[in-house]
Scaffold this active site. Structure first.
Site, PDB file in Angstrom:
ATOM      1  N   LYS A 100       0.825  -1.222   0.000  1.00 43.27           N
ATOM      2  CA  LYS A 100       0.000   0.000   0.000  1.00 43.27           C
ATOM      3  C   LYS A 100       0.851   1.262   0.000  1.00 43.27           C
ATOM      4  O   LYS A 100       0.592   2.212   0.732  1.00 43.27           O
ATOM      5  CB  LYS A 100      -0.981  -0.008   1.172  1.00 43.27           C
ATOM      6  CG  LYS A 100      -1.980  -1.164   1.130  1.00 43.27           C
ATOM      7  CD  LYS A 100      -2.983  -1.078   2.260  1.00 43.27           C
ATOM      8  CE  LYS A 100      -4.004  -2.199   2.191  1.00 43.27           C
ATOM      9  NZ  LYS A 100      -3.420  -3.524   2.486  1.00 43.27           N
ATOM     10  N   ARG A 101       1.838   1.295  -0.870  1.00 41.46           N
ATOM     11  CA  ARG A 101       2.706   2.454  -0.956  1.00 41.46           C
ATOM     12  C   ARG A 101       2.052   3.553  -1.782  1.00 41.46           C
ATOM     13  O   ARG A 101       1.302   3.291  -2.712  1.00 41.46           O
ATOM     14  CB  ARG A 101       4.059   2.082  -1.566  1.00 41.46           C
ATOM     15  CG  ARG A 101       4.865   1.057  -0.759  1.00 41.46           C
ATOM     16  CD  ARG A 101       5.188   1.558   0.659  1.00 41.46           C
ATOM     17  NE  ARG A 101       6.263   0.810   1.266  1.00 41.46           N
ATOM     18  CZ  ARG A 101       6.111  -0.127   2.185  1.00 41.46           C
ATOM     19  NH1 ARG A 101       4.911  -0.443   2.612  1.00 41.46           N
ATOM     20  NH2 ARG A 101       7.157  -0.749   2.698  1.00 41.46           N
TER      21      ARG A 101
END
Length: 286
Positions: A100-101
Site C-alpha cells: 500500500k505504498r
C-alpha cells in the site's frame, strides 16, 4: 531484439483460469502465530511463512504477503519475506506484495523499484498502491509495471469501515473519489487483452451493487476483493457487488485459509474449498 515481457494481466488471467480465482494472504500477525503454536519472533515468522508457501504456492493463483508483518521484525523479517517471494514465484504462484505504498516523484519511483524492479530482492509480480496523494503521483509505478510486465492494485473502494470517509468524498466535477480511481484505471487498461495489468482494490463487503457510474465496477483489469470471511462477506455476495465484472474478480482470503494451519494438508484443503466456492459465483477457474 529484446522480447517484451508478458503483461501481468495476461499472466493473472491464465493463473485464475488454471488454478482458480483465489488470492491467499500471508498475514503472520501475533495472534495467528500463537494459534499455530509459534512464537512471536523471527523463528515463528519463518516457520509460518515457509509452511504457507510450501502448502499453497504450487496450487493457488496468487499469494499476497502483507509487508508490515515482516517489517516489524526489521532486517531479519525482511530476509524472510525475500525468501518467501522468491520461493513462491519459483513454485508458480504470482506474488502480490501488499505494501500500500503511495508517494511522489523520486520516492514513488524508489518504492516501485523496490517491489517491481528487475533484480530487486523483493521483486514481486504486483504491488498494492494508495492513490491519495493524487492518481498521477503513481505514474512511476504504472510506467515501471508496464515496462517489466508487472501489475499494480490501487485502493479504490476498500472493505474497511473507515474507507468511505475518503473514498466517498467528491472531486471537483462531483465524481466520488473511489469511482474516480476506477475511471482512471479503466483508461489505463483501455485496449488491453485478455485483461489489463492495472487493478483496483474493491471490497466484497460493499453494501450496494455496481450501479451509479459508467461501466459499473468493470475496468478491463483485475478487481482484488478483500472482505470474504472474517469481515462478513461471502462468495455468494460477489455477483451482487460486482455485476458484469464478476469474472475479473480475484477474491482475497487470509484467515479463512490460514486458521486451518499449521498442517500443510489442512491448508491445501481449505484453499481448495475456498477456490471451488468462489468459482461457482465468478465463473472463473477450474
Amino acid at each position: 531484439m529484446t522480447t517484451a515481457p508478458e503483461p501481468f494481466g495476461a499472466r493473472l488471467r491464465r493463473a485464475m483460469n488454471t488454478r482458480g480465482p483465489l488470492c491467499v494472504g500471508i498475514d503472520p500477525h501475533a495472534a495467528l502465530l500463537a494459534d499455530w503454536g509459534l512464537g512471536d519472533d523471527v523463528a515463528g515468522l519463518e516457520r509460518f511463512t515457509h509452511t504457507v508457501v510450501e502448502a499453497l504456492a504450487d496450487r493457488v493463483a496468487v499469494l499476497k504477503p502483507q509487508s508490515a508483518f515482516f517489517e516489524r521484525f526489521g532486517s531479519r523479517g525482511i530476509a524472510v519475506l525475500e525468501r518467501a517471494v522468491a520461493d513462491a514465484r519459483d513454485a508458480g504462484a504470482l506474488v502480490l506484495m501488499d505494501a500500500k505504498r503511495g508517494d511522489i516523484g523520486s520516492t514513488m519511483a524508489a518504492y516501485a523499484a523496490a517491489f517491481l524492479g528487475p533484480g530487486a530482492p523483493l521483486r514481486s509480480d504486483a504491488v498494492t498502491l494508495s492513490p491519495y496523494l493524487g492518481f498521477d503521483a503513481l505514474r512511476p509505478a504504472l510506467d515501471l509495471a508496464a515496462a517489466t510486465g508487472s501489475g499494480v492494485f490501487v485502493l479504490a473502494l476498500t472493505s474497511n469501515p473507515e474507507g468511505p470517509e475518503v473514498q466517498s468524498a467528491v472531486t471537483a466535477d462531483g465524481t466520488p473519489l473511489g469511482r474516480h480511481v476506477l475511471d482512471r484505471l479503466r483508461a489505463e487498461n483501455a485496449g488491453a487483452a485478455p485483461l489489463g495489468s492495472y487493478g483496483a482494490v474493491v471490497g466484497a463487503t460493499l453494501a450496494a451493487g455496481p450501479g451509479g457510474g459508467p461501466g459499473g465496477l468493470a475496468i478491463n483489469g483485475p478487481l482484488l476483493a478483500p472482505g470474504i470471511g472474517a469481515q462478513g462477506a461471502t462468495a455468494a455476495d460477489l455477483p451482487r457487488v460486482f455485476g458484469d465484472a464478476v469474472g475479473d474478480v480475484l477474491p482475497s482470503v487470509s484467515r479463512g485459509v490460514l486458521r486451518h494451519g499449521p498442517g500443510v494438508a489442512a491448508l491445501r484443503d481449505a484453499a481448495a474449498r475456498e477456490a471451488g466456492e468462489i468459482a461457482q459465483f465468478t465463473g472463473a477457474g477450474a
